[in-house]
Design a protein around this motif. Structure first.
Motif, short mmCIF file in Angstrom:
data_model
loop_
_atom_site.label_atom_id
_atom_site.label_comp_id
_atom_site.label_asym_id
_atom_site.label_seq_id
_atom_site.Cartn_x
_atom_site.Cartn_y
_atom_site.Cartn_z
N ASN A 179 4.72 6.22 -20.90
CA ASN A 179 3.51 6.82 -20.32
C ASN A 179 2.54 7.17 -21.43
OD1 ASN A 179 1.58 8.23 -18.92
ND2 ASN A 179 3.02 9.52 -17.79
N LEU A 180 1.40 6.51 -21.47
CA LEU A 180 0.39 6.73 -22.51
C LEU A 180 -0.55 7.89 -22.19
CD1 LEU A 180 -0.60 3.01 -23.19
CD2 LEU A 180 1.09 4.40 -24.41
N THR A 181 -0.57 8.34 -20.95
CA THR A 181 -1.51 9.39 -20.54
C THR A 181 -0.78 10.66 -20.10
OG1 THR A 181 -1.66 8.24 -18.41
CG2 THR A 181 -3.47 7.92 -19.96
N GLU A 182 0.44 10.82 -20.53
CA GLU A 182 1.21 12.01 -20.18
C GLU A 182 0.61 13.24 -20.86
OE1 GLU A 182 5.91 13.34 -19.94
OE2 GLU A 182 5.31 11.61 -21.14
N ASP A 183 0.58 14.35 -20.15
CA ASP A 183 0.05 15.61 -20.66
C ASP A 183 1.16 16.65 -20.56
OD1 ASP A 183 -1.23 17.95 -21.25
OD2 ASP A 183 -2.79 17.76 -19.73
N ALA A 184 1.66 17.10 -21.72
CA ALA A 184 2.78 18.03 -21.73
C ALA A 184 2.44 19.37 -21.10
CB ALA A 184 3.26 18.24 -23.17
N SER A 185 1.14 19.71 -21.02
CA SER A 185 0.76 21.00 -20.46
C SER A 185 0.58 20.97 -18.95
CB SER A 185 -0.54 21.49 -21.12
OG SER A 185 -1.64 20.65 -20.76
N TRP A 186 0.63 19.77 -18.35
CA TRP A 186 0.43 19.65 -16.90
C TRP A 186 1.79 19.79 -16.21
CZ3 TRP A 186 -4.30 19.26 -14.56
CH2 TRP A 186 -4.29 19.02 -13.17
N PRO A 187 1.86 20.49 -15.08
CA PRO A 187 3.15 20.61 -14.38
C PRO A 187 3.66 19.24 -13.93
CG PRO A 187 1.34 21.40 -13.00
CD PRO A 187 0.77 21.18 -14.37
N THR A 188 4.97 19.07 -14.01
CA THR A 188 5.57 17.80 -13.63
C THR A 188 6.60 18.00 -12.53
OG1 THR A 188 7.27 17.97 -15.34
CG2 THR A 188 5.24 16.80 -15.92
N VAL A 189 6.92 16.90 -11.86
CA VAL A 189 7.97 16.89 -10.85
C VAL A 189 8.80 15.64 -11.09
CG1 VAL A 189 6.43 15.70 -9.21
CG2 VAL A 189 8.42 16.97 -8.36
N ALA A 190 10.12 15.76 -10.92
CA ALA A 190 11.01 14.62 -11.12
C ALA A 190 10.96 13.71 -9.90
CB ALA A 190 12.43 15.09 -11.38
N VAL A 191 10.67 12.44 -10.15
CA VAL A 191 10.62 11.44 -9.07
C VAL A 191 11.41 10.24 -9.56
CG1 VAL A 191 9.18 10.03 -7.56
CG2 VAL A 191 8.32 12.23 -8.39
N GLY A 192 12.55 9.96 -8.93
CA GLY A 192 13.36 8.83 -9.35
C GLY A 192 13.82 8.93 -10.79
N GLY A 193 14.08 10.14 -11.29
CA GLY A 193 14.52 10.32 -12.65
C GLY A 193 13.42 10.29 -13.69
N ARG A 194 12.18 10.23 -13.25
CA ARG A 194 11.04 10.17 -14.17
C ARG A 194 10.13 11.37 -13.90
NH1 ARG A 194 9.16 5.30 -16.14
NH2 ARG A 194 10.19 4.22 -14.42
N GLY A 195 9.63 12.00 -14.95
CA GLY A 195 8.70 13.10 -14.79
C GLY A 195 7.31 12.59 -14.42
N ARG A 196 6.79 13.04 -13.31
CA ARG A 196 5.46 12.63 -12.86
C ARG A 196 4.58 13.85 -12.67
NH1 ARG A 196 3.64 9.83 -14.45
NH2 ARG A 196 2.28 8.84 -12.92
N PRO A 197 3.25 13.67 -12.76
CA PRO A 197 2.37 14.84 -12.61
C PRO A 197 2.49 15.45 -11.22
CG PRO A 197 1.10 12.79 -12.58
CD PRO A 197 2.49 12.43 -12.99
N ASP A 198 2.68 16.75 -11.20
CA ASP A 198 2.72 17.46 -9.93
C ASP A 198 1.31 17.91 -9.57
OD1 ASP A 198 3.76 18.60 -7.67
OD2 ASP A 198 4.99 20.09 -8.70
N LEU A 199 1.16 18.45 -8.40
CA LEU A 199 -0.09 19.10 -8.05
C LEU A 199 -0.21 20.39 -8.85
CD1 LEU A 199 0.24 18.75 -4.18
CD2 LEU A 199 -1.45 17.56 -5.60
N LEU A 200 -1.41 20.67 -9.36
CA LEU A 200 -1.66 21.95 -10.00
C LEU A 200 -1.97 22.96 -8.90
CD1 LEU A 200 -1.95 23.14 -12.89
CD2 LEU A 200 -4.41 22.80 -12.64
N ARG A 201 -1.22 24.06 -8.90
CA ARG A 201 -1.32 25.00 -7.79
C ARG A 201 -1.96 26.34 -8.17
NH1 ARG A 201 3.32 22.09 -7.24
NH2 ARG A 201 3.62 21.04 -5.24
N HIS A 202 -2.28 26.52 -9.44
CA HIS A 202 -2.90 27.77 -9.88
C HIS A 202 -3.99 27.45 -10.89
CE1 HIS A 202 0.40 29.97 -7.99
NE2 HIS A 202 1.23 29.13 -8.58
N LEU A 203 -5.16 28.07 -10.72
CA LEU A 203 -6.25 27.93 -11.66
C LEU A 203 -6.41 29.21 -12.45
CD1 LEU A 203 -8.93 26.15 -9.45
CD2 LEU A 203 -7.41 25.12 -11.12
N HIS A 204 -6.72 29.09 -13.73
CA HIS A 204 -6.95 30.27 -14.58
C HIS A 204 -8.43 30.60 -14.57
CE1 HIS A 204 -2.83 30.00 -15.93
NE2 HIS A 204 -3.01 28.71 -16.24
N GLY A 205 -8.73 31.87 -14.72
CA GLY A 205 -10.13 32.28 -14.84
C GLY A 205 -10.80 32.49 -13.50
#
Length: 205
Positions: A179-205
Protein backbone atom coordinates in the motif's frame (compact mmCIF):
# COMPACT_ATOMS: atom_id res chain seq x y z
CA UNK A 1 -11.70 18.97 8.85
CA UNK A 2 -14.39 20.49 11.02
CA UNK A 3 -18.02 19.52 10.85
CA UNK A 4 -19.17 23.07 10.06
CA UNK A 5 -16.80 23.42 7.08
CA UNK A 6 -18.10 23.63 3.54
CA UNK A 7 -16.99 21.16 0.89
CA UNK A 8 -14.87 23.79 -0.86
CA UNK A 9 -13.07 24.59 2.41
CA UNK A 10 -12.00 20.97 2.81
CA UNK A 11 -10.84 20.85 -0.80
CA UNK A 12 -8.80 24.00 -0.22
CA UNK A 13 -7.21 22.57 2.93
CA UNK A 14 -6.34 19.38 1.07
CA UNK A 15 -4.75 21.34 -1.77
CA UNK A 16 -2.66 23.36 0.72
CA UNK A 17 -1.54 20.21 2.54
CA UNK A 18 -0.56 18.46 -0.69
CA UNK A 19 1.31 21.42 -2.15
CA UNK A 20 3.07 21.83 1.20
CA UNK A 21 4.57 18.37 0.67
CA UNK A 22 5.56 19.12 -2.91
CA UNK A 23 2.65 17.08 -4.25
CA UNK A 24 0.53 18.52 -7.08
CA UNK A 25 -3.19 17.78 -6.78
CA UNK A 26 -4.66 16.68 -10.11
CA UNK A 27 -8.18 16.03 -8.82
CA UNK A 28 -9.81 16.80 -5.48
CA UNK A 29 -13.36 15.62 -4.87
CA UNK A 30 -15.46 16.32 -1.77
CA UNK A 31 -19.06 15.42 -0.96
CA UNK A 32 -20.84 16.38 2.24
CA UNK A 33 -23.78 14.57 3.78
CA UNK A 34 -26.44 16.04 1.52
CA UNK A 35 -24.63 15.11 -1.74
CA UNK A 36 -22.83 11.94 -0.66
CA UNK A 37 -25.57 9.58 -1.81
CA UNK A 38 -26.18 11.37 -5.12
CA UNK A 39 -22.70 11.73 -6.63
CA UNK A 40 -19.86 9.23 -7.08
CA UNK A 41 -17.52 11.86 -8.58
CA UNK A 42 -18.42 14.98 -6.56
CA UNK A 43 -16.73 18.25 -7.48
CA UNK A 44 -16.62 20.38 -4.30
CA UNK A 45 -19.46 22.85 -3.83
CA UNK A 46 -20.30 25.54 -1.31
CA UNK A 47 -22.31 23.03 0.71
CA UNK A 48 -21.89 21.91 4.35
CA UNK A 49 -19.98 18.74 5.23
CA UNK A 50 -22.48 17.62 7.86
CA UNK A 51 -22.37 14.26 9.64
CA UNK A 52 -20.83 12.23 6.80
CA UNK A 53 -18.46 13.21 4.02
CA UNK A 54 -15.89 11.91 1.59
CA UNK A 55 -12.67 13.32 0.16
CA UNK A 56 -10.81 11.97 -2.87
CA UNK A 57 -7.31 12.98 -3.95
CA UNK A 58 -5.45 12.10 -7.13
CA UNK A 59 -2.04 13.74 -6.89
CA UNK A 60 1.33 13.83 -8.64
CA UNK A 61 4.93 13.83 -7.45
CA UNK A 62 8.17 12.62 -9.02
CA UNK A 63 6.50 11.59 -12.26
CA UNK A 64 3.90 9.30 -10.65
CA UNK A 65 0.28 9.66 -9.55
CA UNK A 66 -1.34 8.23 -6.42
CA UNK A 67 -5.05 8.05 -5.62
CA UNK A 68 -6.89 7.71 -2.34
CA UNK A 69 -10.33 8.16 -0.81
CA UNK A 70 -11.13 8.72 2.86
CA UNK A 71 -14.50 9.02 4.61
CA UNK A 72 -15.87 10.50 7.82
CA UNK A 73 -19.09 9.32 9.46
CA UNK A 74 -20.26 10.98 12.66
CA UNK A 75 -23.04 8.68 13.89
CA UNK A 76 -24.41 7.84 10.45
CA UNK A 77 -25.56 4.17 10.39
CA UNK A 78 -26.43 4.11 6.68
CA UNK A 79 -22.94 5.22 5.66
CA UNK A 80 -21.49 2.67 8.10
CA UNK A 81 -23.48 -0.15 6.50
CA UNK A 82 -22.61 0.87 2.94
CA UNK A 83 -18.92 1.26 3.79
CA UNK A 84 -18.74 -2.28 5.22
CA UNK A 85 -20.10 -3.63 1.94
CA UNK A 86 -17.64 -1.57 -0.11
CA UNK A 87 -14.74 -2.91 1.98
CA UNK A 88 -15.90 -6.44 1.22
CA UNK A 89 -15.93 -5.74 -2.53
CA UNK A 90 -12.47 -4.24 -2.26
CA UNK A 91 -11.22 -7.29 -0.33
CA UNK A 92 -12.17 -9.46 -3.29
CA UNK A 93 -10.45 -7.08 -5.73
CA UNK A 94 -7.24 -7.04 -3.72
CA UNK A 95 -7.17 -10.81 -3.30
CA UNK A 96 -7.65 -11.25 -7.06
CA UNK A 97 -4.79 -8.82 -7.87
CA UNK A 98 -1.90 -11.21 -8.45
CA UNK A 99 0.80 -11.37 -11.14
CA UNK A 100 -0.65 -13.19 -14.13
CA UNK A 101 -4.27 -12.28 -13.40
CA UNK A 102 -5.99 -10.18 -16.06
CA UNK A 103 -7.80 -6.89 -15.56
CA UNK A 104 -10.94 -8.52 -16.88
CA UNK A 105 -10.54 -11.39 -14.44
CA UNK A 106 -10.28 -9.04 -11.46
CA UNK A 107 -13.33 -7.13 -12.68
CA UNK A 108 -15.29 -10.38 -12.94
CA UNK A 109 -14.44 -11.07 -9.29
CA UNK A 110 -15.57 -7.54 -8.40
CA UNK A 111 -18.85 -8.06 -10.27
CA UNK A 112 -19.55 -11.23 -8.28
CA UNK A 113 -18.67 -9.47 -5.02
CA UNK A 114 -21.21 -6.70 -5.63
CA UNK A 115 -23.86 -9.36 -6.08
CA UNK A 116 -22.82 -11.07 -2.86
CA UNK A 117 -23.23 -7.86 -0.84
CA UNK A 118 -26.66 -7.22 -2.35
CA UNK A 119 -25.90 -4.69 -5.11
CA UNK A 120 -25.43 -6.75 -8.29
CA UNK A 121 -25.54 -3.84 -10.76
CA UNK A 122 -23.44 -1.36 -8.80
CA UNK A 123 -20.25 -2.13 -10.71
CA UNK A 124 -21.74 -0.28 -13.70
CA UNK A 125 -22.49 2.92 -11.75
CA UNK A 126 -18.86 4.11 -11.59
CA UNK A 127 -15.55 2.82 -12.89
CA UNK A 128 -13.92 0.23 -10.65
CA UNK A 129 -10.31 1.35 -11.11
CA UNK A 130 -7.41 -0.45 -12.69
CA UNK A 131 -3.73 0.15 -13.47
CA UNK A 132 -2.27 3.54 -12.57
CA UNK A 133 1.18 5.06 -12.30
CA UNK A 134 1.92 7.77 -14.83
CA UNK A 135 -1.73 8.82 -14.81
CA UNK A 136 -4.50 8.41 -12.27
CA UNK A 137 -5.55 5.37 -14.30
CA UNK A 138 -3.58 4.25 -17.32
CA UNK A 139 -5.93 1.35 -18.04
CA UNK A 140 -9.42 0.95 -16.59
CA UNK A 141 -10.74 -2.51 -15.88
CA UNK A 142 -13.48 -3.44 -18.34
CA UNK A 143 -15.24 -6.77 -18.90
CA UNK A 144 -12.89 -9.27 -20.53
CA UNK A 145 -9.90 -6.89 -20.62
CA UNK A 146 -6.89 -9.09 -21.51
CA UNK A 147 -4.11 -7.04 -19.87
CA UNK A 148 -2.08 -9.33 -17.60
CA UNK A 149 -0.99 -7.88 -14.26
CA UNK A 150 2.75 -7.86 -13.63
CA UNK A 151 4.95 -7.13 -10.64
CA UNK A 152 5.89 -3.44 -10.67
CA UNK A 153 2.44 -2.23 -11.73
CA UNK A 154 0.51 0.28 -9.63
CA UNK A 155 -3.11 -0.66 -8.96
CA UNK A 156 -5.90 1.54 -7.62
CA UNK A 157 -9.31 -0.09 -7.25
CA UNK A 158 -12.34 2.10 -6.78
CA UNK A 159 -15.29 0.11 -5.39
CA UNK A 160 -18.23 2.30 -4.42
CA UNK A 161 -21.90 2.40 -3.54
CA UNK A 162 -24.12 5.43 -3.15
CA UNK A 163 -22.80 6.89 0.10
CA UNK A 164 -19.52 4.97 0.38
CA UNK A 165 -16.21 4.46 -1.40
CA UNK A 166 -12.76 3.12 -0.56
CA UNK A 167 -9.53 3.62 -2.53
CA UNK A 168 -5.78 3.33 -2.10
CA UNK A 169 -2.87 2.92 -4.50
CA UNK A 170 -0.91 -0.34 -4.33
CA UNK A 171 2.32 -1.57 -5.85
CA UNK A 172 1.97 -5.13 -7.11
CA UNK A 173 4.98 -7.26 -6.13
CA UNK A 174 5.74 -10.97 -6.42
CA UNK A 175 5.06 -11.22 -2.67
CA UNK A 176 1.74 -9.35 -2.78
CA UNK A 177 0.43 -5.80 -2.62
CA UNK A 178 2.27 -2.90 -1.00
CA UNK A 179 0.00 0.00 0.00
CA UNK A 180 1.66 3.22 -1.20
CA UNK A 181 -0.97 5.56 0.28
CA UNK A 182 -1.29 4.07 3.76
CA UNK A 183 -1.54 6.61 6.57
CA UNK A 184 -0.44 5.33 9.98
CA UNK A 185 -2.45 8.05 11.75
CA UNK A 186 -5.77 7.08 10.13
CA UNK A 187 -7.94 4.49 11.93
CA UNK A 188 -7.87 1.07 10.32
CA UNK A 189 -10.06 -2.01 10.28
CA UNK A 190 -8.97 -5.57 9.49
CA UNK A 191 -10.55 -6.89 6.29
CA UNK A 192 -9.45 -10.31 5.07
CA UNK A 193 -6.27 -10.09 7.15
CA UNK A 194 -5.32 -6.71 5.69
CA UNK A 195 -5.53 -3.34 7.43
CA UNK A 196 -7.85 -1.02 5.52
CA UNK A 197 -8.92 2.57 6.24
CA UNK A 198 -11.87 2.73 8.56
CA UNK A 199 -14.41 5.50 8.75
CA UNK A 200 -13.18 8.43 10.83
CA UNK A 201 -15.75 8.85 13.59
CA UNK A 202 -14.38 11.79 15.60
CA UNK A 203 -13.19 15.22 14.49
CA UNK A 204 -10.81 17.37 16.54
CA UNK A 205 -11.37 21.05 17.08
Amino acid sequence: ARGEWRECELAGALAEALWGQGIRPLLLLVAGEERLFRHRHPLPKDRPLGRAFMAVACAYRGGLVANLTRMVALDHPEVEARYRRVLEVERVALEASRPGATLGGVLAAIQRAYGEVGFPGAWEEHHQGGVGGFRSREVLATPGHPLALEAGMALAWNPSLAGAKVEDTFLLTEEGLLNLTEDASWPTVAVGGRGRPDLLRHLHG
